[in-house]
Write a protein that holds these residues in place. Structure first.
Motif, PDB file in Angstrom:
ATOM      1  N   PHE A  76      21.495 -41.333  48.228  1.00  0.00           N
ATOM      2  CA  PHE A  76      22.729 -41.298  48.128  1.00  0.00           C
ATOM      3  C   PHE A  76      23.266 -42.778  47.923  1.00  0.00           C
ATOM      4  CE2 PHE A  76      25.313 -37.172  48.160  1.00  0.00           C
ATOM      5  CZ  PHE A  76      24.408 -36.542  48.191  1.00  0.00           C
ATOM      6  N   TRP A  77      22.720 -43.584  48.694  1.00  0.00           N
ATOM      7  CA  TRP A  77      23.269 -45.062  48.791  1.00  0.00           C
ATOM      8  C   TRP A  77      22.877 -45.748  47.398  1.00  0.00           C
ATOM      9  CZ3 TRP A  77      26.235 -48.429  51.043  1.00  0.00           C
ATOM     10  CH2 TRP A  77      26.169 -49.833  50.648  1.00  0.00           C
ATOM     11  N   ASN A  78      21.593 -45.402  47.081  1.00  0.00           N
ATOM     12  CA  ASN A  78      21.299 -45.964  45.798  1.00  0.00           C
ATOM     13  C   ASN A  78      22.059 -45.534  44.781  1.00  0.00           C
ATOM     14  OD1 ASN A  78      19.110 -47.447  46.746  1.00  0.00           O
ATOM     15  ND2 ASN A  78      17.473 -46.156  46.245  1.00  0.00           N
ATOM     16  N   PHE A  79      22.365 -44.425  44.662  1.00  0.00           N
ATOM     17  CA  PHE A  79      23.547 -43.964  43.492  1.00  0.00           C
ATOM     18  C   PHE A  79      24.868 -44.659  43.696  1.00  0.00           C
ATOM     19  CE2 PHE A  79      27.202 -41.307  42.720  1.00  0.00           C
ATOM     20  CZ  PHE A  79      26.974 -41.311  41.190  1.00  0.00           C
ATOM     21  N   PHE A  80      25.295 -44.914  44.914  1.00  0.00           N
ATOM     22  CA  PHE A  80      26.501 -45.689  45.109  1.00  0.00           C
ATOM     23  C   PHE A  80      26.334 -47.161  44.470  1.00  0.00           C
ATOM     24  CE2 PHE A  80      29.171 -48.657  47.839  1.00  0.00           C
ATOM     25  CZ  PHE A  80      30.360 -48.119  47.270  1.00  0.00           C
ATOM     26  N   VAL A  81      25.200 -47.790  44.815  1.00  0.00           N
ATOM     27  CA  VAL A  81      25.029 -48.927  44.253  1.00  0.00           C
ATOM     28  C   VAL A  81      24.824 -49.276  42.857  1.00  0.00           C
ATOM     29  CG1 VAL A  81      23.588 -51.125  44.629  1.00  0.00           C
ATOM     30  CG2 VAL A  81      23.989 -49.929  46.546  1.00  0.00           C
ATOM     31  N   GLU A  82      24.138 -48.389  42.292  1.00  0.00           N
ATOM     32  CA  GLU A  82      23.787 -48.219  40.867  1.00  0.00           C
ATOM     33  C   GLU A  82      25.167 -48.071  40.179  1.00  0.00           C
ATOM     34  OE1 GLU A  82      20.240 -45.990  39.894  1.00  0.00           O
ATOM     35  OE2 GLU A  82      20.949 -46.026  37.800  1.00  0.00           O
ATOM     36  N   SER A  83      25.728 -47.006  40.488  1.00  0.00           N
ATOM     37  CA  SER A  83      26.873 -46.780  39.768  1.00  0.00           C
ATOM     38  C   SER A  83      28.021 -47.732  39.716  1.00  0.00           C
ATOM     39  CB  SER A  83      27.516 -45.205  40.027  1.00  0.00           C
ATOM     40  OG  SER A  83      27.811 -45.391  41.330  1.00  0.00           O
ATOM     41  N   THR A 113      28.325 -44.774  34.610  1.00  0.00           N
ATOM     42  CA  THR A 113      28.097 -43.906  35.913  1.00  0.00           C
ATOM     43  C   THR A 113      27.563 -42.596  35.666  1.00  0.00           C
ATOM     44  OG1 THR A 113      30.479 -43.146  35.686  1.00  0.00           O
ATOM     45  CG2 THR A 113      30.054 -44.818  37.071  1.00  0.00           C
ATOM     46  N   VAL A 114      27.511 -42.039  34.530  1.00  0.00           N
ATOM     47  CA  VAL A 114      26.854 -40.791  34.270  1.00  0.00           C
ATOM     48  C   VAL A 114      25.533 -41.137  34.088  1.00  0.00           C
ATOM     49  CG1 VAL A 114      26.440 -38.921  32.478  1.00  0.00           C
ATOM     50  CG2 VAL A 114      28.965 -39.501  33.389  1.00  0.00           C
ATOM     51  N   SER A 115      24.976 -41.974  33.554  1.00  0.00           N
ATOM     52  CA  SER A 115      23.711 -42.601  33.659  1.00  0.00           C
ATOM     53  C   SER A 115      22.926 -42.569  35.106  1.00  0.00           C
ATOM     54  CB  SER A 115      23.346 -44.010  33.051  1.00  0.00           C
ATOM     55  OG  SER A 115      23.730 -43.821  31.740  1.00  0.00           O
ATOM     56  N   ALA A 116      23.859 -43.213  35.803  1.00  0.00           N
ATOM     57  CA  ALA A 116      23.467 -43.324  37.390  1.00  0.00           C
ATOM     58  C   ALA A 116      23.279 -42.049  37.910  1.00  0.00           C
ATOM     59  CB  ALA A 116      24.320 -44.122  38.087  1.00  0.00           C
ATOM     60  N   LEU A 117      24.113 -41.028  37.430  1.00  0.00           N
ATOM     61  CA  LEU A 117      24.139 -39.656  38.125  1.00  0.00           C
ATOM     62  C   LEU A 117      23.055 -38.966  37.656  1.00  0.00           C
ATOM     63  CD1 LEU A 117      26.362 -37.827  39.715  1.00  0.00           C
ATOM     64  CD2 LEU A 117      27.022 -37.074  37.668  1.00  0.00           C
ATOM     65  N   ILE A 118      22.599 -39.161  36.365  1.00  0.00           N
ATOM     66  CA  ILE A 118      21.128 -38.367  36.104  1.00  0.00           C
ATOM     67  C   ILE A 118      20.187 -38.971  36.796  1.00  0.00           C
ATOM     68  CG2 ILE A 118      19.853 -38.256  33.955  1.00  0.00           C
ATOM     69  CD1 ILE A 118      22.197 -38.476  32.071  1.00  0.00           C
ATOM     70  N   ASN A 119      20.034 -40.240  36.947  1.00  0.00           N
ATOM     71  CA  ASN A 119      18.872 -40.672  37.630  1.00  0.00           C
ATOM     72  C   ASN A 119      19.069 -40.161  39.298  1.00  0.00           C
ATOM     73  OD1 ASN A 119      16.965 -42.313  37.441  1.00  0.00           O
ATOM     74  ND2 ASN A 119      17.899 -44.362  38.030  1.00  0.00           N
ATOM     75  N   PHE A 120      20.265 -40.215  39.690  1.00  0.00           N
ATOM     76  CA  PHE A 120      20.425 -39.810  41.202  1.00  0.00           C
ATOM     77  C   PHE A 120      19.935 -38.094  41.113  1.00  0.00           C
ATOM     78  CE2 PHE A 120      23.492 -37.153  43.588  1.00  0.00           C
ATOM     79  CZ  PHE A 120      23.321 -37.559  44.903  1.00  0.00           C
ATOM     80  N   SER A 174      31.483 -59.880  40.628  1.00  0.00           N
ATOM     81  CA  SER A 174      29.968 -59.264  40.618  1.00  0.00           C
ATOM     82  C   SER A 174      29.320 -59.735  42.029  1.00  0.00           C
ATOM     83  CB  SER A 174      29.094 -59.181  39.254  1.00  0.00           C
ATOM     84  OG  SER A 174      28.827 -60.699  39.097  1.00  0.00           O
ATOM     85  N   SER A 175      29.293 -61.290  41.951  1.00  0.00           N
ATOM     86  CA  SER A 175      28.415 -61.784  42.970  1.00  0.00           C
ATOM     87  C   SER A 175      29.055 -61.295  44.330  1.00  0.00           C
ATOM     88  CB  SER A 175      28.716 -63.440  42.980  1.00  0.00           C
ATOM     89  OG  SER A 175      28.056 -63.644  41.617  1.00  0.00           O
ATOM     90  N   ILE A 176      30.381 -61.256  44.500  1.00  0.00           N
ATOM     91  CA  ILE A 176      31.053 -61.005  45.656  1.00  0.00           C
ATOM     92  C   ILE A 176      30.626 -59.615  45.949  1.00  0.00           C
ATOM     93  CG2 ILE A 176      33.215 -60.534  46.758  1.00  0.00           C
ATOM     94  CD1 ILE A 176      34.468 -62.528  45.033  1.00  0.00           C
ATOM     95  N   TRP A 177      30.560 -58.710  45.207  1.00  0.00           N
ATOM     96  CA  TRP A 177      30.097 -57.209  45.298  1.00  0.00           C
ATOM     97  C   TRP A 177      28.657 -57.033  45.782  1.00  0.00           C
ATOM     98  CZ3 TRP A 177      32.141 -53.207  46.941  1.00  0.00           C
ATOM     99  CH2 TRP A 177      31.536 -51.717  46.962  1.00  0.00           C
ATOM    100  N   VAL A 181      27.828 -55.330  49.236  1.00  0.00           N
ATOM    101  CA  VAL A 181      26.946 -54.298  49.176  1.00  0.00           C
ATOM    102  C   VAL A 181      25.788 -54.245  50.365  1.00  0.00           C
ATOM    103  CG1 VAL A 181      25.048 -53.263  47.986  1.00  0.00           C
ATOM    104  CG2 VAL A 181      27.316 -53.266  46.778  1.00  0.00           C
ATOM    105  N   GLN A 182      25.117 -55.644  50.340  1.00  0.00           N
ATOM    106  CA  GLN A 182      24.101 -55.934  51.255  1.00  0.00           C
ATOM    107  C   GLN A 182      24.600 -55.721  52.601  1.00  0.00           C
ATOM    108  OE1 GLN A 182      20.927 -56.678  51.616  1.00  0.00           O
ATOM    109  NE2 GLN A 182      20.718 -56.115  49.431  1.00  0.00           N
ATOM    110  N   ALA A 183      25.992 -56.341  52.989  1.00  0.00           N
ATOM    111  CA  ALA A 183      26.480 -56.098  54.280  1.00  0.00           C
ATOM    112  C   ALA A 183      26.816 -54.594  54.615  1.00  0.00           C
ATOM    113  CB  ALA A 183      27.722 -56.927  54.466  1.00  0.00           C
TER     114      ALA A 183
END
Lengths: 271, 246
Positions: A76-83, A113-120, A174-177, A181-183
């Protein structure tokens, strides 16, 4: 025709389908194992974390099926990060296209986000197979998982809209994010059980659980794997406070889409 | 020729805010704000453009570099939003500001045709109807299953060009999209443009005066963001050439 961009409008759906299909075709282009990577990647990451946290640090010994419990959280976390990360770049990487063709911009964000959803979805299949192999017995609460996926998707889409629009003018986002995300990975009870935090401070554990991502991941674990998983519903007493994660998700999605719609008119000039 | 309006531009204004070098970076942005210095220069590109295009007309838009032609085209296509004024379109509009936009080298020719179609707003059935026609015109039947990266540059532009001119929209907008490929293919393109007169509404931006004289039913000269002349192609082409004499 010049009204609201509508996802149910047929031409937009066709464009969405074409973009998702293209993305899927190109994703593992040139790699020998191809689509297999979609399954291999989360399993390998799981293996690393399992060895470190379960074998060496011995966390989560008292939680039944901890391995699958861990895997579900990671997926679930990976989906959040990827999307969110891909959704954020969706407008910027297609800048050339935006300057030359007029089409509804939100489709770019939705398609990534749909691509990420398929992966998920593929990864979730892996989780379910592992769960069954591990002796998890399916219960009626499995039926609630699609609702949680919907909530996760709504949150990710909202943030993707917000960051996608901001990224056009302010690329630092994008750098801030990346750092955030790491934190957040450590602020969400993914690799450690929330009970560990609760033993030290009940208040901190409650605050952590009010994060929508934590709420979703703990709910998924409760519904899918073990009813011993601590959720916001059982842990936070106040019935209004318990709703905070869901209110947050709805608010983020609404405000972010409004912001995106307002800004999207000028993407072609600014990107 | 019927006098039905296909497209109407009402008093279009467009300005761009171009950032100055000094405004780059956060420090300068904050400093400039304190000092009250604007971090950008304002450039008025279009200063009130109004015109109508009738059904079946082939309108040529000409003008010097930087006169605002391409900005005008992007406003008509809906890519840019006007500062003031509006564009009314009667029917579907298909625009080609550049050939081969959205083409992906890793996809096959066929996949690229469908992807381009989807970007232009065509449904799958509409694309299936047009597909044969596009491939026929491009003379690329044997290569459609090949990846685009294996195409020669001539094949690439032929495919892109064929999509552009075979796309069935009520109004076709083209920016310097003219004859491409070898001599034989160019001749075919020219014949095609000639045959369009009266049947298809086209708006073409070009620097090619021969094209204006041969294909256009009407021409418009833009200078300094304003309409400097509109009327018979021969006359407007003359006016355009006059611009360079002094």
């Amino acid at each position: 025709m010049k009204k609201l961009p509508n996802i149910f409008y047929r031409k937009n759906r066709i464009l969405l389908k074409e973009l998702v299909r293209t993305d899927f075709k190109l994703r593992y282009q040139g790699s020998t194992l191809g689509y297999l990577w979609a399954v291999l990647k989360p399993m390998m990451m799981f293996a690393v974390l399992y060895v470190v946290f379960v074998n060496f640090l011995r966390i989560g010994g008292d939680i039944p099926h901890f391995a699958v419990y861990l895997l579900a959280g990671i997926v679930f976390w990976n989906f959040f990060v990827e999307s969110t990360s891909q959704g954020m770049q969706a407008i910027v990487i297609r800048g050339d296209l935006l300057r030359k063709v007029n089409f509804p911009k939100y489709i770019l964000v939705v398609s990534s986000t749909v691509s990420a959803l398929i992966n998920f979805a593929i990864n979730l299949g892996v989780v379910i197979i592992f769960a069954l192999l591990n002796g998890v017995v399916p219960t009626w609460t499995w039926l609630l998982v699609p609702l949680l996926i919907l909530e996760m998707y709504a949150l990710s889409l909202g943030l993707a809209f917000l960051f996608g629009a901001i990224n056009v003018k302010f690329r630092d986002i994008s750098s801030i994010w990346d750092v955030l995300v790491q934190a957040m990975f450590y602020a969400v009870p993914i690799i450690y059980p929330i009970t560990m935090v609760a033993e030290m401070s009940g208040t901190v554990a409650k605050i952590l659980l009010l994060n929508p991502i934590a709420q979703i991941i703990q709910d998924v674990r409760y519904c899918l794997i073990t009813h011993e998983a601590v959720t916001v519903w059982s842990f936070v007493g106040n019935s209004f406070v318990r709703l905070i994660p869901i209110i947050l998700v709805v608010t983020i999605l609404m405000l972010a889409s409004m912001y995106f719609r307002k800004k999207s008119k000028y993407f072609a000039e600014e990107v | 020729m019927s006098k039905e309006v296909a497209l109407r531009a009402n008093d279009l204004h467009k300005r761009f805010l171009l950032p100055k070098d000094k405004a780059a970076g956060l420090k300068m942005a904050i400093l400039n704000r304190f000092k009250g210095i604007k971090g950008y220069t304002e450039q008025k590109v279009l200063k009130g453009i109004s015109f109508e295009v009738y059904k079946g007309e082939f309108l040529g838009i000409i003008g010097r570099n930087g006169s605002g032609k391409s900005t005008l085209l992007k406003l008509l296509a809906g890519i840019y939003v006007p500062e003031k004024g509006s564009v009314e379109v009667n029917g579907t509009l298909v625009s080609f500001i550049e050939l081969g936009v959205g083409f992906n080298p890793e996809l096959t020719g066929r996949e690229n045709v469908y992807l381009s179609g989807a970007l232009l707003g065509f449904s799958n059935e509409e694309m299936e109807e047009m597909y044969e026609d596009i491939v026929d015109f491009a003379e690329l039947e044997p290569f459609m299953a090949q990846k685009l990266k294996n195409y020669s540059s001539g094949m690439y532009v032929r495919l892109a060009f064929s999509i552009a001119i075979r796309a069935k929209g009520d109004i076709l907008i083209l920016d310097e999209v003219l004859a491409v490929g070898d001599a034989a293919f160019q001749e075919k393109c020219n014949q095609y443009f000639k045959s369009l007169k009266g049947s298809q509404t086209v708006i073409l931006v070009t620097h090619n005066m021969a094209a204006v004289r041969n294909f256009c039913t009407r021409a418009m000269l833009i200078d300094g963001g304003e309409i400097a002349g509109i009327g018979k192609p021969e006359k407007i082409a003359e006016e355009y050439l006059e611009l360079f004499k002094n």
